[in-house]
Motif scaffolding. Structure first.
Motif, PDB file in Angstrom:
ATOM      1  N   VAL A 195       2.079   0.127  14.025  1.00 18.89           N
ATOM      2  CA  VAL A 195       3.117  -0.686  13.399  1.00 18.89           C
ATOM      3  C   VAL A 195       3.391  -1.939  14.230  1.00 18.89           C
ATOM      4  O   VAL A 195       3.504  -3.044  13.707  1.00 18.89           O
ATOM      5  CB  VAL A 195       4.416   0.129  13.214  1.00 18.89           C
ATOM      6  CG1 VAL A 195       5.531  -0.757  12.694  1.00 18.89           C
ATOM      7  CG2 VAL A 195       4.179   1.276  12.251  1.00 18.89           C
TER       8      VAL A 195
ATOM      9  N   GLY B  33       1.354  -3.396  16.385  1.00 22.17           N
ATOM     10  CA  GLY B  33       0.205  -4.295  16.307  1.00 22.17           C
ATOM     11  C   GLY B  33       0.186  -5.080  15.012  1.00 22.17           C
ATOM     12  O   GLY B  33      -0.078  -6.286  15.002  1.00 22.17           O
ATOM     13  N   ARG B  34       0.482  -4.405  13.902  1.00 24.19           N
ATOM     14  CA  ARG B  34       0.535  -5.081  12.606  1.00 24.19           C
ATOM     15  C   ARG B  34       1.636  -6.131  12.599  1.00 24.19           C
ATOM     16  O   ARG B  34       1.448  -7.252  12.100  1.00 24.19           O
ATOM     17  CB  ARG B  34       0.781  -4.044  11.512  1.00 24.19           C
ATOM     18  CG  ARG B  34       0.857  -4.629  10.088  1.00 24.19           C
ATOM     19  CD  ARG B  34       1.293  -3.569   9.094  1.00 24.19           C
ATOM     20  NE  ARG B  34       1.493  -4.099   7.761  1.00 24.19           N
ATOM     21  CZ  ARG B  34       2.213  -3.509   6.830  1.00 24.19           C
ATOM     22  NH1 ARG B  34       2.804  -2.341   7.095  1.00 24.19           N
ATOM     23  NH2 ARG B  34       2.361  -4.049   5.627  1.00 24.19           N
TER      24      ARG B  34
ATOM     25  N   THR C 228       0.527  -9.198  14.618  1.00 26.01           N
ATOM     26  CA  THR C 228      -0.511  -9.942  13.905  1.00 26.01           C
ATOM     27  C   THR C 228       0.106 -10.819  12.818  1.00 26.01           C
ATOM     28  O   THR C 228      -0.209 -12.016  12.689  1.00 26.01           O
ATOM     29  CB  THR C 228      -1.532  -8.983  13.277  1.00 26.01           C
ATOM     30  OG1 THR C 228      -2.180  -8.242  14.317  1.00 26.01           O
ATOM     31  CG2 THR C 228      -2.592  -9.756  12.494  1.00 26.01           C
ATOM     32  N   LEU C 229       1.008 -10.231  12.031  1.00 26.23           N
ATOM     33  CA  LEU C 229       1.672 -10.993  10.978  1.00 26.23           C
ATOM     34  C   LEU C 229       2.576 -12.069  11.571  1.00 26.23           C
ATOM     35  O   LEU C 229       2.664 -13.184  11.044  1.00 26.23           O
ATOM     36  CB  LEU C 229       2.492 -10.048  10.085  1.00 26.23           C
ATOM     37  CG  LEU C 229       1.688  -9.060   9.237  1.00 26.23           C
ATOM     38  CD1 LEU C 229       2.621  -8.088   8.531  1.00 26.23           C
ATOM     39  CD2 LEU C 229       0.823  -9.798   8.223  1.00 26.23           C
TER      40      LEU C 229
ATOM     41  N   SER D 107       2.538 -10.001  22.582  1.00 28.34           N
ATOM     42  CA  SER D 107       1.228  -9.400  22.343  1.00 28.34           C
ATOM     43  C   SER D 107       0.610  -8.938  23.658  1.00 28.34           C
ATOM     44  O   SER D 107      -0.008  -7.864  23.733  1.00 28.34           O
ATOM     45  CB  SER D 107       0.304 -10.406  21.645  1.00 28.34           C
ATOM     46  OG  SER D 107       0.798 -10.756  20.367  1.00 28.34           O
TER      47      SER D 107
ATOM     48  N   GLN E 114       8.168  -1.033   8.170  1.00 22.33           N
ATOM     49  CA  GLN E 114       6.973  -1.187   7.345  1.00 22.33           C
ATOM     50  C   GLN E 114       7.288  -1.881   6.019  1.00 22.33           C
ATOM     51  O   GLN E 114       6.500  -2.685   5.526  1.00 22.33           O
ATOM     52  CB  GLN E 114       6.331   0.174   7.094  1.00 22.33           C
ATOM     53  CG  GLN E 114       5.642   0.753   8.325  1.00 22.33           C
ATOM     54  CD  GLN E 114       5.063   2.127   8.084  1.00 22.33           C
ATOM     55  OE1 GLN E 114       5.582   2.899   7.277  1.00 22.33           O
ATOM     56  NE2 GLN E 114       3.978   2.454   8.781  1.00 22.33           N
TER      57      GLN E 114
ATOM     58  N   LEU F  33       7.626  -5.511   6.864  1.00 19.77           N
ATOM     59  CA  LEU F  33       6.304  -6.077   7.128  1.00 19.77           C
ATOM     60  C   LEU F  33       5.537  -6.294   5.831  1.00 19.77           C
ATOM     61  O   LEU F  33       4.808  -7.280   5.678  1.00 19.77           O
ATOM     62  CB  LEU F  33       5.508  -5.162   8.060  1.00 19.77           C
ATOM     63  CG  LEU F  33       5.999  -5.068   9.505  1.00 19.77           C
ATOM     64  CD1 LEU F  33       5.163  -4.058  10.285  1.00 19.77           C
ATOM     65  CD2 LEU F  33       5.951  -6.428  10.189  1.00 19.77           C
TER      66      LEU F  33
ATOM     67  N   GLU G  99       3.965  -9.720   4.708  1.00 16.40           N
ATOM     68  CA  GLU G  99       2.529  -9.753   4.418  1.00 16.40           C
ATOM     69  C   GLU G  99       2.272 -10.323   3.023  1.00 16.40           C
ATOM     70  O   GLU G  99       1.362 -11.128   2.829  1.00 16.40           O
ATOM     71  CB  GLU G  99       1.963  -8.343   4.531  1.00 16.40           C
ATOM     72  CG  GLU G  99       0.445  -8.274   4.608  1.00 16.40           C
ATOM     73  CD  GLU G  99      -0.031  -6.894   5.010  1.00 16.40           C
ATOM     74  OE1 GLU G  99      -1.064  -6.801   5.697  1.00 16.40           O
ATOM     75  OE2 GLU G  99       0.641  -5.911   4.657  1.00 16.40           O
TER      76      GLU G  99
END
Length: 256
Positions: free
Chosen positions: A1, A3-4, A7-8, A45, A81, A84, A88
């Motif tokens: 979660v 990491g996602r 990234t976003l 990060s 989530q 996100l 996304e």
């Protein structure tokens, strides 16, 4: 979660850096300015990759919520989530602009890196089960990029720059520790194993050379002295390997 999320966030920050804030929905109005946002995300990060193996080692540890907690961890994860997913979806609507902004950010950061030339390409995604060294090098790469993204007025001896340089140096030093932990030592190594161990020691010394330059530039003389001592220890290990091989060869129990 996590990491996602990062990234976003990086995609969003790249898009934000190349566009006016007036183009963004009001929900993003509380964010720091675009330059600070980029730096924060890259630094986060780096922190995330530095803890990947720690979190993996704690997978079997119970994570029951505090007795005083009214919200379970599962509930929080579901809420994150969902958020996100919304971000996304929003980014996918602007995918062309996101791609162009990411290309601009990549060009700005450049291809040169203090950790270029090591065992894997940092442009490629990490494998599903990355080694500790890979995670440490990825962490260092993000710390390095956060330094590159600092505004010019903060790149001239500021306390923030000093702290970020130390974070970068520590990440590289931890990568060295990962390399050294996997080196096989002992008098019974065959020729191929001895060569592999020596190559690993050379890589570790190269990383420490870069750490030495970083902490010296940051003005941290005590840490620089420790790094120099560590480089001396690596040379001692290399000498021990060579002597062991020479003794085996003299005894006739090993090939040259």
């Amino acid at each position: 979660v996590v990491g996602r999320a990062l990234t976003l966030a990086r995609q969003f920050a790249a898009l934000d850096a190349g566009n006016s804030r007036s183009d963004l929905p009001p929900v993003f109005a509380h964010l720091p300015d675009s330059e600070e946002l980029l730096v924060r995300i890259e630094h986060l990060s780096g922190i995330m990759f530095s803890f990947v193996h720690i979190s993996g080692a704690m997978e079997g540890v119970a994570t029951s919520p505090s007795p005083n907690s009214e919200v379970s961890l599962e509930t929080v994860v579901v809420q994150v989530q969902l958020s996100l997913g919304k971000l996304e979806h929003w980014l996918s609507i602007h995918s062309t602009r996101v791609s162009e902004a990411s290309d601009v950010l990549t060009a700005r950061l450049g291809t040169s890196s203090i950790i270029n030339g090591f065992a894997f390409s940092l442009e490629d995604p990490l494998p599903s089960s990355p080694s500790d060294c890979q995670c440490r090098l990825q962490s260092a790469r993000h710390f390095e990029q956060s330094v590159k993204l600092l505004p010019k007025h903060l790149q001239r001896g500021s306390n923030l720059l000093h702290t970020m340089m130390i974070d970068l140096g520590v990440a590289l030093a931890e990568a060295v520790a990962s390399v050294v932990r996997n080196i096989r030592l002992g008098p019974t190594l065959d020729s191929a194993e001895c060569r592999s161990s020596l190559e690993s020691l050379v890589n570790a010394d190269d990383l420490l050379f870069r750490v030495e330059g970083i902490v010296e530039a940051a003005g941290h003389k005590a840490m620089c002295a420790l790094v120099q001592a560590d480089r001396g220890q690596l040379r001692s290990l290399a000498a021990d390997l060579l002597v062991s091989r020479a003794l085996l060869w003299i005894d006739g129990s090993a090939e040259a």
